[in-house]
Scaffold this motif. Sequence first.
Motif, PDB file in Angstrom:
ATOM      1  N   VAL A 300      -9.511 -32.719 -10.714  1.00 30.66           N
ATOM      2  CA  VAL A 300     -10.762 -32.397 -10.040  1.00 30.66           C
ATOM      3  C   VAL A 300     -10.669 -32.878  -8.595  1.00 30.66           C
ATOM      4  O   VAL A 300     -10.514 -34.067  -8.342  1.00 30.66           O
ATOM      5  N   GLU A 301     -10.735 -31.948  -7.667  1.00 30.88           N
ATOM      6  CA  GLU A 301     -10.668 -32.261  -6.241  1.00 30.88           C
ATOM      7  C   GLU A 301     -12.085 -32.257  -5.671  1.00 30.88           C
ATOM      8  O   GLU A 301     -12.695 -31.198  -5.495  1.00 30.88           O
ATOM      9  N   CYS A 302     -12.618 -33.439  -5.393  1.00 29.59           N
ATOM     10  CA  CYS A 302     -14.011 -33.588  -4.967  1.00 29.59           C
ATOM     11  C   CYS A 302     -14.151 -33.531  -3.445  1.00 29.59           C
ATOM     12  O   CYS A 302     -13.336 -34.109  -2.723  1.00 29.59           O
ATOM     13  N   GLY A 303     -15.215 -32.890  -2.986  1.00 32.52           N
ATOM     14  CA  GLY A 303     -15.600 -32.978  -1.586  1.00 32.52           C
ATOM     15  C   GLY A 303     -14.795 -32.121  -0.647  1.00 32.52           C
ATOM     16  O   GLY A 303     -13.819 -31.477  -1.023  1.00 32.52           O
ATOM     17  N   LYS A 304     -15.215 -32.145   0.615  1.00 32.35           N
ATOM     18  CA  LYS A 304     -14.535 -31.378   1.649  1.00 32.35           C
ATOM     19  C   LYS A 304     -14.030 -32.238   2.795  1.00 32.35           C
ATOM     20  O   LYS A 304     -13.303 -31.756   3.661  1.00 32.35           O
ATOM     21  N   THR A 305     -14.414 -33.522   2.779  1.00 33.04           N
ATOM     22  CA  THR A 305     -14.054 -34.426   3.871  1.00 33.04           C
ATOM     23  C   THR A 305     -13.401 -35.671   3.316  1.00 33.04           C
ATOM     24  O   THR A 305     -13.911 -36.268   2.370  1.00 33.04           O
ATOM     25  N   LEU A 306     -12.274 -36.067   3.885  1.00 31.55           N
ATOM     26  CA  LEU A 306     -11.585 -37.270   3.439  1.00 31.55           C
ATOM     27  C   LEU A 306     -12.179 -38.513   4.100  1.00 31.55           C
ATOM     28  O   LEU A 306     -12.720 -38.438   5.201  1.00 31.55           O
ATOM     29  N   PRO A 307     -12.066 -39.661   3.435  1.00 28.90           N
ATOM     30  CA  PRO A 307     -12.475 -40.919   4.056  1.00 28.90           C
ATOM     31  C   PRO A 307     -11.686 -41.151   5.351  1.00 28.90           C
ATOM     32  O   PRO A 307     -10.561 -40.655   5.487  1.00 28.90           O
ATOM     33  N   PRO A 308     -12.274 -41.876   6.299  1.00 30.13           N
ATOM     34  CA  PRO A 308     -13.550 -42.606   6.195  1.00 30.13           C
ATOM     35  C   PRO A 308     -14.767 -41.761   6.524  1.00 30.13           C
ATOM     36  O   PRO A 308     -15.886 -42.268   6.514  1.00 30.13           O
ATOM     37  N   ASP A 309     -14.590 -40.460   6.823  1.00 30.53           N
ATOM     38  CA  ASP A 309     -15.734 -39.598   7.127  1.00 30.53           C
ATOM     39  C   ASP A 309     -16.426 -39.161   5.837  1.00 30.53           C
ATOM     40  O   ASP A 309     -15.838 -39.161   4.758  1.00 30.53           O
TER      41      ASP A 309
END
Length: 338
Positions: A300-309
Amino acid sequence: MRKGKTFLNILCNLALIIVLVTTMLFVAANNSTASYAAGTCDIVSFSGTYTYDRMLADVQALSATYPDVVRYEFKGQTALGRQILIIKLGNPEAPRQILVHASIHGREYYVTPLVMKMAEYYAAYEKDLLATTCFTIVPMANPDGVAIAQSGAMATTDVNYQFLINSIGNCDIWKSNANGVDINRNFPIGWGLAETKNPTNSYAFYEGITPSSEVETVILEQLLLENNYDCYIAYHMRGNIIYYYAPTCSPEVYSVSRLIADTVHNSTGYQVVVDFEDTEPNGSFADFAQIFCGIPGCTVECGKTLPPDGAGQVSDFYSKNLSSWKNVANLYISKVTY
């Protein structure tokens, strides 16, 4: 006559009060959800940077609050001296066994508080499910990599590792462990065959000097080999998508993995991706689980922005993924005997 009526009314009112108080005490004593509600889901927080130390403090609090369903242990020791946390959520002898892991890539550390918060919710509100299901959770499969992504070379006091980390650079997008090995390329099935790879220690895509050379890899392999898991769910970032296909896995594992992916899709709305371009395995966890161990599952690949954003997106991960563990477990309802 009036005094007699008044006295009788007083007695009746007292009797009614006694009945109401007794009923309330009985309900409170026998309603487990009510007894948990006052203090539940306030341990794991999405605010601030979720570090390895915060995770350790949270698991201790979860175990103390829910000792009947939360147990934990540590396995191995990483290059920088951290141990891998393993949580058992539910009945260890349950007929349904599911493996969950997160943050195998250091830079994807938002999924660690996601699975920790989900574990807290299930411990509080899913007692019936946990009587027949055990989730083995590895919330931070690559703690050194997470620490490097969060704080660069300050992740360690070892000057040799500080030199290595600074030499490699790219700490804010660091996927590997402290040795510069990408754990999700270090498994023996398809090791060395990845099209995207680096020839030496790197922030990403270096498969290591040999397969299973890293302690983080070995611990995940041992979990798969030593336990009879029905399936796995691996949490990564990013894309809001779900992968389920490991090249050359059996038709049976393929079909069940697709069913699991569709079930997670129904919970999250994330798109199921069928990627047949990879015709060979590439040393990933999924390759080892599906091809070698015959255990179906999905990534499961969550989200569209990687940390730290994009820190605020973790609460969205939580709301979308919360029911997925229960829905996947219920695919194996035939294993439950009452």
